[in-house]
Enzyme design. Structure first.
Site, PDB file in Angstrom:
ATOM      1  CE  LYS A  67     -16.822 -26.766  12.774  1.00  0.00           C
ATOM      2  NZ  LYS A  67     -16.675 -25.734  13.882  1.00  0.00           N
ATOM      3  N   GLY A  69     -13.142 -23.346   8.248  1.00  0.00           N
ATOM      4  CA  GLY A  69     -11.943 -22.638   8.704  1.00  0.00           C
ATOM      5  C   GLY A  69     -12.226 -21.177   9.028  1.00  0.00           C
ATOM      6  CB  THR A  71     -11.944 -20.389  14.055  1.00  0.00           C
ATOM      7  OG1 THR A  71     -13.210 -21.056  14.170  1.00  0.00           O
ATOM      8  CG2 THR A  71     -11.506 -19.885  15.403  1.00  0.00           C
ATOM      9  CG  HIS A 132     -21.801 -19.551   8.902  1.00  0.00           C
ATOM     10  ND1 HIS A 132     -20.513 -19.633   8.451  1.00  0.00           N
ATOM     11  CD2 HIS A 132     -21.766 -20.011  10.190  1.00  0.00           C
ATOM     12  CE1 HIS A 132     -19.736 -20.108   9.419  1.00  0.00           C
ATOM     13  NE2 HIS A 132     -20.475 -20.341  10.479  1.00  0.00           N
ATOM     14  NE  ARG A 154     -11.647 -28.381   6.012  1.00  0.00           N
ATOM     15  CZ  ARG A 154     -11.491 -28.725   7.277  1.00  0.00           C
ATOM     16  NH1 ARG A 154     -12.400 -28.343   8.166  1.00  0.00           N
ATOM     17  NH2 ARG A 154     -10.466 -29.424   7.677  1.00  0.00           N
ATOM     18  CB  SER A 162     -15.090 -30.223  10.078  1.00  0.00           C
ATOM     19  OG  SER A 162     -14.731 -29.296  11.057  1.00  0.00           O
ATOM     20  NE  ARG A 286     -12.373 -32.597  13.442  1.00  0.00           N
ATOM     21  CZ  ARG A 286     -11.978 -33.617  12.695  1.00  0.00           C
ATOM     22  NH1 ARG A 286     -11.846 -34.798  13.242  1.00  0.00           N
ATOM     23  NH2 ARG A 286     -11.729 -33.456  11.408  1.00  0.00           N
ATOM     24  CE  LYS A 287      -7.745 -36.284  13.632  1.00  0.00           C
ATOM     25  NZ  LYS A 287      -7.945 -37.409  12.720  1.00  0.00           N
ATOM     26  N   GLY A 288      -7.474 -29.546  12.082  1.00  0.00           N
ATOM     27  CA  GLY A 288      -6.963 -28.526  11.171  1.00  0.00           C
ATOM     28  C   GLY A 288      -6.130 -29.082  10.035  1.00  0.00           C
TER      29      GLY A 288
END
Ligand code: A3P
Length: 320
Positions: A67, A69, A71, A132, A154, A162, A286-288
């Site tokens: 989670k 980032g 992607t 990961h 992050r 997230s 989701r929101k980014g």
């Protein structure tokens, strides 16, 4: 496609019976292996990958905490490394019709999960993979070869929100959802997917200091703040810097645009598609935003996370 408990190798089953356990975030139990928490099917993928993956000097591996980032950076790396083969302006650029996870497969939760020893010989070089896995669990050949690692993390508060939101969406309806209090408690205690979070981050932070030619350490917030600079740094690190001609033609901006949250999240493949493993692609968008955790965490939760983060990272030179 995912393995069930009875499809695990004998070696994995035997190992599982010796490991400490905790309740998982989605469904199955977490097992602590080499200091980090994993559901059993991820563990099977890690074991197969450790046993069979042969890194090549030209390989590029995106390593990230879940989670953070992943992607987004998968899309950026794919576009960057394939910019000659697939010019960004191309109407049928692969990113327009494929989710980034399809273009840049995970080692342990895709390739080595579906097959114990997949044939990777047809992948053209430079091969681009992702994982990961914590530094201690990487296959030996990754350390021994000259392959490059791009690490992404992050800030822990946004990572927690997230992750909490993502894992709740993966839970079966009858299981209900995990409360934020519980998720926060477990995250702080180190019991999260590929956690403890701090150990994951510190492992790669230290590697990046020791061996900056091999490991590039990036933060989600940094890319958000200075996307152009980060992309240029990434290109130099990977040995494919942008030429003056490309700079003038706006290739850097074009890559950032095609990979932007707004662009990717509105593509039909990412709104309506599913990954071969069954997850809806829209779960990865989701929101980014940076700082969204403010809208969820209580002041006490924030304080606790800040305190733990400060303690754990103390003296490392790393800050969030
Ligand atoms: P939020 O849940 O805070 O919105 P991962 O890819 O490692 O699973 O991380 C998912 C997080 O990255 C989600 O964060 C998601 O919205 C965000 N994200 C996905 N694509 C992005 C993009 N193109 N730009 C910025 N953030 C993105």
């Amino acid at each position: 496609k995912y393995l069930k408990q009875d499809e695990l190798t004998q070696e994995c089953k035997e190992l599982l019976s010796t490991l400490p356990t905790e309740k998982g975030w989605v469904a199955s139990t977490f097992y602590k292996y080499q200091g980090f928490w994993h559901p059993c099917r991820h563990l099977q993928g890690i074991l197969s990958c450790q046993k069979h993956f042969q890194a090549q000097d030209t390989d590029i591996i995106l390593v990230s905490t879940p989670k953070s980032g992943t992607t987004w950076l998968k899309a950026i790396l794919f576009a960057l490394l394939n910019r000659t083969r697939f010019p960004i302006s191309q109407k049928n650029h692969p990113l327009l019709s494929n989710n980034p996870h399809v273009l840049v497969p995970f080692l342990e939760i895709k390739l080595y999960l579906e097959q114990e020893n997949p044939d990777l010989s047809s992948i053209v070089s430079p091969r681009l993979f992702s994982t990961h896995m914590p530094d201690v669990s990487l296959p030996k050949s990754v350390h021994d070869s000259q392959c490059k690692l791009v690490y992404l993390c992050r800030n822990p508060k946004d990572t927690l929100i997230s992750l909490w939101s993502f894992t709740n969406k993966l839970r079966l309806q009858e299981m209900g959802t995990n409360s934020l209090e519980e998720a926060s408690e477990r995250f702080c205690g180190g019991v999260s997917m590929y956690g403890p979070f701090w150990d994951h981050v510190l492992g790669y932070w230290e590697e990046s200091l020791k061996n900056p030619e091999k490991v590039l350490f990036l933060k989600y917030e940094e890319i958000k703040e200075q996307p152009k600079l980060c992309l240029e740094k990434l290109a130099c690190f990977l040995g494919c810097p942008f030429s003056l001609k490309e700079e003038i033609e706006g290739v850097v901006d074009d890559i950032l645009e095609i990979c932007s949250f707004d662009h990717l999240s509105k593509l039909q493949v990412n709104m309506e598609g599913k990954l071969p493993s069954g997850e809806n692609c829209n779960l990865f968008f989701r929101k980014g935003e940076v700082g969204d955790s403010k809208n969820y965490l209580s002041p006490e939760m924030e304080e606790r996370l800040d305190k733990i983060c400060k303690e754990k990272l103390d003296g490392s030179g790393l800050q969030f």
